[in-house]
Design an enzyme around this catalytic site. Structure first.
Site, PDB file in Angstrom:
ATOM      1  N   THR A  38      39.064  26.232  -8.087  1.00  0.00           N
ATOM      2  CA  THR A  38      40.024  27.329  -8.244  1.00  0.00           C
ATOM      3  C   THR A  38      40.615  27.758  -6.904  1.00  0.00           C
ATOM      4  O   THR A  38      39.953  27.646  -5.866  1.00  0.00           O
ATOM      5  CB  THR A  38      39.300  28.541  -8.890  1.00  0.00           C
ATOM      6  OG1 THR A  38      40.107  29.700  -8.757  1.00  0.00           O
ATOM      7  CG2 THR A  38      37.964  28.821  -8.205  1.00  0.00           C
ATOM      8  N   ASP A  39      41.834  28.288  -6.954  1.00  0.00           N
ATOM      9  CA  ASP A  39      42.444  28.835  -5.733  1.00  0.00           C
ATOM     10  C   ASP A  39      41.718  30.090  -5.256  1.00  0.00           C
ATOM     11  O   ASP A  39      41.923  30.531  -4.126  1.00  0.00           O
ATOM     12  CB  ASP A  39      43.933  29.135  -5.965  1.00  0.00           C
ATOM     13  CG  ASP A  39      44.198  30.159  -7.063  1.00  0.00           C
ATOM     14  OD1 ASP A  39      43.240  30.576  -7.747  1.00  0.00           O
ATOM     15  OD2 ASP A  39      45.379  30.543  -7.244  1.00  0.00           O
ATOM     16  N   GLU A  40      40.856  30.659  -6.115  1.00  0.00           N
ATOM     17  CA  GLU A  40      40.186  31.914  -5.738  1.00  0.00           C
ATOM     18  C   GLU A  40      39.237  31.719  -4.557  1.00  0.00           C
ATOM     19  O   GLU A  40      38.854  32.688  -3.896  1.00  0.00           O
ATOM     20  CB  GLU A  40      39.458  32.520  -6.945  1.00  0.00           C
ATOM     21  CG  GLU A  40      40.419  32.768  -8.085  1.00  0.00           C
ATOM     22  CD  GLU A  40      39.886  33.639  -9.211  1.00  0.00           C
ATOM     23  OE1 GLU A  40      38.958  34.428  -8.979  1.00  0.00           O
ATOM     24  OE2 GLU A  40      40.417  33.514 -10.326  1.00  0.00           O
ATOM     25  N   TYR A  65      31.914  35.025  -8.349  1.00  0.00           N
ATOM     26  CA  TYR A  65      32.469  33.827  -8.992  1.00  0.00           C
ATOM     27  C   TYR A  65      33.083  32.886  -7.956  1.00  0.00           C
ATOM     28  O   TYR A  65      32.722  31.697  -7.880  1.00  0.00           O
ATOM     29  CB  TYR A  65      33.529  34.222 -10.038  1.00  0.00           C
ATOM     30  CG  TYR A  65      34.432  33.071 -10.449  1.00  0.00           C
ATOM     31  CD1 TYR A  65      33.927  31.981 -11.157  1.00  0.00           C
ATOM     32  CD2 TYR A  65      35.791  33.058 -10.109  1.00  0.00           C
ATOM     33  CE1 TYR A  65      34.751  30.912 -11.522  1.00  0.00           C
ATOM     34  CE2 TYR A  65      36.614  32.004 -10.471  1.00  0.00           C
ATOM     35  CZ  TYR A  65      36.093  30.935 -11.176  1.00  0.00           C
ATOM     36  OH  TYR A  65      36.903  29.882 -11.521  1.00  0.00           O
ATOM     37  N   LYS A  96      32.000  29.099  -6.667  1.00  0.00           N
ATOM     38  CA  LYS A  96      32.878  27.928  -6.759  1.00  0.00           C
ATOM     39  C   LYS A  96      33.086  27.310  -5.371  1.00  0.00           C
ATOM     40  O   LYS A  96      33.083  26.084  -5.218  1.00  0.00           O
ATOM     41  CB  LYS A  96      34.238  28.304  -7.369  1.00  0.00           C
ATOM     42  CG  LYS A  96      34.205  28.677  -8.832  1.00  0.00           C
ATOM     43  CD  LYS A  96      33.782  27.544  -9.766  1.00  0.00           C
ATOM     44  CE  LYS A  96      34.792  26.427  -9.867  1.00  0.00           C
ATOM     45  NZ  LYS A  96      34.410  25.441 -10.932  1.00  0.00           N
TER      46      LYS A  96
HETATM   47  P1  NAD Z   1      35.426  28.520 -19.757  1.00  0.00           P
HETATM   48  O1  NAD Z   1      34.542  29.660 -19.401  1.00  0.00           O
HETATM   49  O2  NAD Z   1      36.418  28.683 -20.862  1.00  0.00           O
HETATM   50  O3  NAD Z   1      34.515  27.255 -20.159  1.00  0.00           O
HETATM   51  C1  NAD Z   1      33.370  26.898 -19.445  1.00  0.00           C
HETATM   52  C2  NAD Z   1      32.613  25.877 -20.272  1.00  0.00           C
HETATM   53  O4  NAD Z   1      31.471  25.428 -19.515  1.00  0.00           O
HETATM   54  C3  NAD Z   1      32.082  26.422 -21.602  1.00  0.00           C
HETATM   55  O5  NAD Z   1      32.340  25.513 -22.648  1.00  0.00           O
HETATM   56  C4  NAD Z   1      30.577  26.551 -21.358  1.00  0.00           C
HETATM   57  O6  NAD Z   1      29.798  26.421 -22.534  1.00  0.00           O
HETATM   58  C5  NAD Z   1      30.342  25.425 -20.359  1.00  0.00           C
HETATM   59  N1  NAD Z   1      29.145  25.635 -19.551  1.00  0.00           N
HETATM   60  C6  NAD Z   1      28.787  26.759 -18.871  1.00  0.00           C
HETATM   61  N2  NAD Z   1      27.606  26.596 -18.270  1.00  0.00           N
HETATM   62  C7  NAD Z   1      27.203  25.324 -18.552  1.00  0.00           C
HETATM   63  C8  NAD Z   1      26.055  24.556 -18.199  1.00  0.00           C
HETATM   64  N3  NAD Z   1      25.087  25.090 -17.443  1.00  0.00           N
HETATM   65  N4  NAD Z   1      25.972  23.296 -18.646  1.00  0.00           N
HETATM   66  C9  NAD Z   1      26.936  22.752 -19.430  1.00  0.00           C
HETATM   67  N5  NAD Z   1      28.029  23.436 -19.810  1.00  0.00           N
HETATM   68  C10 NAD Z   1      28.159  24.714 -19.370  1.00  0.00           C
HETATM   69  O7  NAD Z   1      36.119  28.068 -18.404  1.00  0.00           O
HETATM   70  P2  NAD Z   1      37.603  27.549 -18.137  1.00  0.00           P
HETATM   71  O8  NAD Z   1      38.495  28.708 -17.967  1.00  0.00           O
HETATM   72  O9  NAD Z   1      37.931  26.479 -19.113  1.00  0.00           O
HETATM   73  O10 NAD Z   1      37.396  26.885 -16.694  1.00  0.00           O
HETATM   74  C11 NAD Z   1      36.907  25.566 -16.569  1.00  0.00           C
HETATM   75  C12 NAD Z   1      36.781  25.220 -15.099  1.00  0.00           C
HETATM   76  O11 NAD Z   1      38.046  25.357 -14.453  1.00  0.00           O
HETATM   77  C13 NAD Z   1      35.805  26.113 -14.337  1.00  0.00           C
HETATM   78  O12 NAD Z   1      35.076  25.303 -13.440  1.00  0.00           O
HETATM   79  C14 NAD Z   1      36.717  27.082 -13.589  1.00  0.00           C
HETATM   80  O13 NAD Z   1      36.123  27.506 -12.394  1.00  0.00           O
HETATM   81  C15 NAD Z   1      37.928  26.217 -13.336  1.00  0.00           C
HETATM   82  N6  NAD Z   1      39.208  26.925 -13.229  1.00  0.00           N
HETATM   83  C16 NAD Z   1      39.602  27.802 -14.198  1.00  0.00           C
HETATM   84  C17 NAD Z   1      40.848  28.426 -14.104  1.00  0.00           C
HETATM   85  C18 NAD Z   1      41.330  29.358 -15.183  1.00  0.00           C
HETATM   86  O14 NAD Z   1      42.381  29.977 -15.021  1.00  0.00           O
HETATM   87  N7  NAD Z   1      40.647  29.501 -16.308  1.00  0.00           N
HETATM   88  C19 NAD Z   1      41.669  28.179 -13.002  1.00  0.00           C
HETATM   89  C20 NAD Z   1      41.223  27.266 -12.025  1.00  0.00           C
HETATM   90  C21 NAD Z   1      39.998  26.647 -12.153  1.00  0.00           C
HETATM   91  P1  TYD Z   2      41.528  37.247 -15.189  1.00  0.00           P
HETATM   92  O1  TYD Z   2      42.206  36.684 -16.397  1.00  0.00           O
HETATM   93  O2  TYD Z   2      40.145  37.807 -15.340  1.00  0.00           O
HETATM   94  O3  TYD Z   2      41.585  36.102 -14.078  1.00  0.00           O
HETATM   95  P2  TYD Z   2      41.193  36.173 -12.495  1.00  0.00           P
HETATM   96  O4  TYD Z   2      40.501  37.442 -12.219  1.00  0.00           O
HETATM   97  O5  TYD Z   2      40.278  35.001 -12.363  1.00  0.00           O
HETATM   98  O6  TYD Z   2      42.479  36.020 -11.760  1.00  0.00           O
HETATM   99  O7  TYD Z   2      42.436  38.397 -14.589  1.00  0.00           O
HETATM  100  C1  TYD Z   2      43.778  38.151 -14.190  1.00  0.00           C
HETATM  101  C2  TYD Z   2      44.305  39.417 -13.562  1.00  0.00           C
HETATM  102  O8  TYD Z   2      44.393  40.429 -14.570  1.00  0.00           O
HETATM  103  C3  TYD Z   2      43.405  39.979 -12.488  1.00  0.00           C
HETATM  104  O9  TYD Z   2      44.215  40.540 -11.452  1.00  0.00           O
HETATM  105  C4  TYD Z   2      42.628  41.081 -13.185  1.00  0.00           C
HETATM  106  C5  TYD Z   2      43.609  41.572 -14.221  1.00  0.00           C
HETATM  107  N1  TYD Z   2      43.016  42.089 -15.479  1.00  0.00           N
HETATM  108  C6  TYD Z   2      43.388  43.347 -15.961  1.00  0.00           C
HETATM  109  O10 TYD Z   2      44.202  44.067 -15.370  1.00  0.00           O
HETATM  110  N2  TYD Z   2      42.824  43.774 -17.143  1.00  0.00           N
HETATM  111  C7  TYD Z   2      41.911  43.028 -17.826  1.00  0.00           C
HETATM  112  O11 TYD Z   2      41.412  43.488 -18.881  1.00  0.00           O
HETATM  113  C8  TYD Z   2      41.553  41.738 -17.323  1.00  0.00           C
HETATM  114  C9  TYD Z   2      40.539  40.876 -18.053  1.00  0.00           C
HETATM  115  C10 TYD Z   2      42.132  41.303 -16.145  1.00  0.00           C
END
Ligand code: NAD
Ligand code: TYD
Length: 337
Positions: free
Chosen positions: A126-128, A151, A155
């Protein structure tokens, strides 16, 4: 490359990726390795569960024996590692599982993959990890890491492990760092699906702080196509940022969602800010464009409309999550297997 283990394939991005790859590559087998935490939902994969090239293995990435068994049983040559705890707010209320899954789990997976002799290991990050930007500037792959939440710290640690294994052992690891994703199957605790679900239920929309934090949004299918590109053409030991130059203030996203749904802005409620809330994320994705030729395909207007439509058409999907019923799916679906 033909037998791919996707960790976390029952989550939001993982389930989109599994479907994307099965559709695109008729010769590939995809093994979804997922322990099914609260965020893992096999209902995301009903469209592929009968596909003979798809397999589901319920397992923890931190369980070395189970990972090794899956790698052997399916002759895995490639890993795409999504499995993680992914929600910043949960990492603030309970950091321990983030370290256990994202750091220790990744290390166990790396050791098992190394012993097995994997050909490619794509770590989805992630960019975070870069921390927070001011009003201007972008994250490049050279931006120093400065994670601010448990988090993002977990990562960043896992990114460092992958790169250290590559440097030390010649392990075939690559890291991608993507901006915020949106689209179908996103768990309704994240900003966009939470706001859609609350608006449709005429419940308050909780905006943290002043609502002026900025996120750089990418449609999940574009993330999948970027990962596919890096998987096939990326260079071991490299980091690739993924993003689509699409910055939005939270409050503007929330207003846009309300407009799409025909709901009033009076539902917006400003609530206490998230502790340590990063102000702005913005990705410079020049490397993946220049080196690998990837650019996003979706305009935000198209992506957000599709997303809102998807949540409207799949109301039972997110209502089952909100009610907790979705957790029964595995028990029913896999009872006799
Ligand atoms: P999510 O929370 O929707 O899904 C995570 C999945 O991992 C779930 O299916 C969960 O059951 C599984 N999991 C958790 N712990 C586990 C373990 N110990 N063993 C096996 N499986 C396990 O997450 P997401 O939003 O789909 O993100 C997926 C990946 O992409 C993550 O690594 C996250 O850091 C990265 N990512 C997410 C975003 C975003 O915007 N959602 C952006 C950039 C990177
Ligand atoms: P989120 O979807 O949790 O992603 P991330 O924190 O990983 O960027 O949140 C996106 C943005 O929205 C973040 O600035 C926090 C804000 N946010 C709210 O204002 N209200 C909410 O209920 C949630 C879940 C997030």
């Amino acid at each position: 490359m033909k037998n791919i283990l996707v960790t976390g394939g029952a989550g939001f991005i993982g389930s989109n990726f599994v479907q994307f790859m099965l559709n695109k590559y008729p010769g590939y087998t995809i093994v979804n390795y997922d322990v099914l935490t609260y965020a893992g939902n096999l209902e995301n994969l009903t469209s592929v569960e009968k596909n003979p090239r798809y397999r589901f293995v319920k397992g923890d990435i931190g369980d070395a024996a189970a990972v090794t068994a899956a790698l052997k049983e399916y002759s895995i040559d490639t890993i795409v590692h999504f499995a993680a705890e992914s929600h910043v707010d949960r990492s603030i209320s309970g950091p321990a599982v983030f370290v256990q899954t994202n750091v220790v789990g990744t290390q166990v997976l790396l050791d098992a993959s190394r012993a097995h002799g994997i050909e490619r290991f794509l770590h989805v990050s992630t960019d975070e990890v870069y921390g927070s930007l001011g009003a201007t500037g972008y994250f490049t792959e050279q931006t120093p890491l400065h994670p601010n939440s448990p988090y993002s710290a977990s990562k960043a640690s896992s990114d460092m492990l992958v790169l250290a294994y590559q440097h030390t052992f010649g392990f075939p690891g690559i890291v991608t760092r993507c901006s915020n994703n949106y689209g179908p199957y996103q768990f309704p605790e994240k900003l966009i699906p939470l706001m859609i679900a609350n608006a449709l239920n005429d419940r308050p929309l909780p905006v943290y702080g002043d609502g002026l934090n900025v996120r750089d949004w990418l449609y999940v299918e574009d993330h999948c196509s970027a990962l596919d590109t890096v998987l096939h053409r990326g260079v071991n030991g490299e980091v690739y940022n993924i993003g689509g130059h699409n910055e939005w203030k939270n409050i503007d996203i929330v207003k846009l969602v309300l407009k799409e749904l025909g709901k009033p802005e009076s539902l917006i409620t400003f609530v206490k800010d998230r502790p340590g809330h990063d102000r702005r994320y913005a990705i410079d994705a020049a490397r993946i464009k220049n080196d690998l030729g990837w650019v996003p395909a979706y305009q935000f207007e198209t992506g957000i409309r599709r997303t809102v439509q998807w949540y409207l058409q799949h109301r039972s999907w997110w209502e089952r999550i909100i009610s907790g019923d979705y957790k029964n799916y595995y028990a029913q679906q896999y009872a006799n297997r």
